[in-house]
Design a protein around this motif. Structure first.
Motif, short mmCIF file in Angstrom:
data_model
loop_
_atom_site.label_atom_id
_atom_site.label_comp_id
_atom_site.label_asym_id
_atom_site.label_seq_id
_atom_site.Cartn_x
_atom_site.Cartn_y
_atom_site.Cartn_z
N ARG A 59 -3.62 58.40 28.28
CA ARG A 59 -3.18 58.43 26.88
C ARG A 59 -3.66 57.15 26.21
O ARG A 59 -3.87 56.13 26.86
CB ARG A 59 -1.66 58.50 26.77
N ILE A 60 -3.77 57.22 24.90
CA ILE A 60 -4.15 56.06 24.12
C ILE A 60 -3.22 55.94 22.92
O ILE A 60 -2.69 56.94 22.42
CB ILE A 60 -5.63 56.14 23.64
N SER A 61 -3.01 54.72 22.51
CA SER A 61 -2.29 54.47 21.26
C SER A 61 -2.91 53.24 20.64
O SER A 61 -3.76 52.59 21.24
CB SER A 61 -0.78 54.28 21.52
N GLY A 62 -2.50 52.93 19.44
CA GLY A 62 -3.04 51.77 18.76
C GLY A 62 -3.35 52.08 17.31
O GLY A 62 -3.01 53.14 16.79
N GLN A 63 -4.04 51.12 16.69
CA GLN A 63 -4.41 51.29 15.29
C GLN A 63 -5.69 50.51 15.04
O GLN A 63 -6.01 49.58 15.76
CB GLN A 63 -3.30 50.80 14.38
#
Length: 159
Positions: A59-63
């Motif tokens: 999974r990936i998250s961030g901005q």
């Protein structure tokens, strides 16, 4: 070739607007890694769930900008289901595609790493024309490298 550039732009925007594998995984068993570009604020958190030497889930998250976030989305799709050596080969192929080596542009992704299929990742090859954006495109990949290192060194079942 304008038609190809338009197609690549659409692929990048699709991954930015509809990121794949977005979210988090419980740690442990997943490995969490993170990357950050201080001068622009782009950030990526990656989660790798590795069993028997294969990336079972990620999974990936961030901005950040469309390049960093679409690259993270593409990376998350590309490594899922791959063995750790295959994920490393893809990582190397992508980083080769993003660099200018020996003064020659990498026009063909297959030249960067024979036998590695790049798929949607080829849409990012135009980034090399804008050197300041290469860091954006490789942020998720540097984060992946950290996660792979930790998965290989910290979890005996990952090997």
């Amino acid at each position: 070739m304008p038609g190809l550039e338009d197609l690549y732009r659409e692929i990048i925007l699709d991954h930015y607007r509809n990121p794949r594998n977005r979210g988090e995984l419980p740690t442990p068993p997943a490995v969490r890694s993170e990357g950050f570009i201080p001068h622009c604020g782009d950030e990526v958190q990656g989660y790798l769930d590795v069993h028997d030497g294969v990336v079972d889930d990620n999974r990936i998250s961030g901005q950040g900008c469309s390049i960093s976030q679409s690259s993270a989305s593409m990376m998350s799709q590309a490594v899922k289901g791959r063995s750790l050596p295959e994920a490393r080969a893809l990582l190397h192929a992508f980083k080769s595609m993003m660099s200018i080596e020996d003064g020659h542009d990498r026009d063909d992704a297959d030249e960067a790493e024979p036998g590695v299929k790049m798929g949607d990742l080829e849409a990012l090859q135009g980034v090399v024309k804008y050197p300041v954006r290469i860091k954006c495109a490789t942020l998720a990949w540097n984060t992946l490298a950290q996660g792979l290192d930790e998965a290989e060194n910290g979890d005996p079942s990952a090997n």
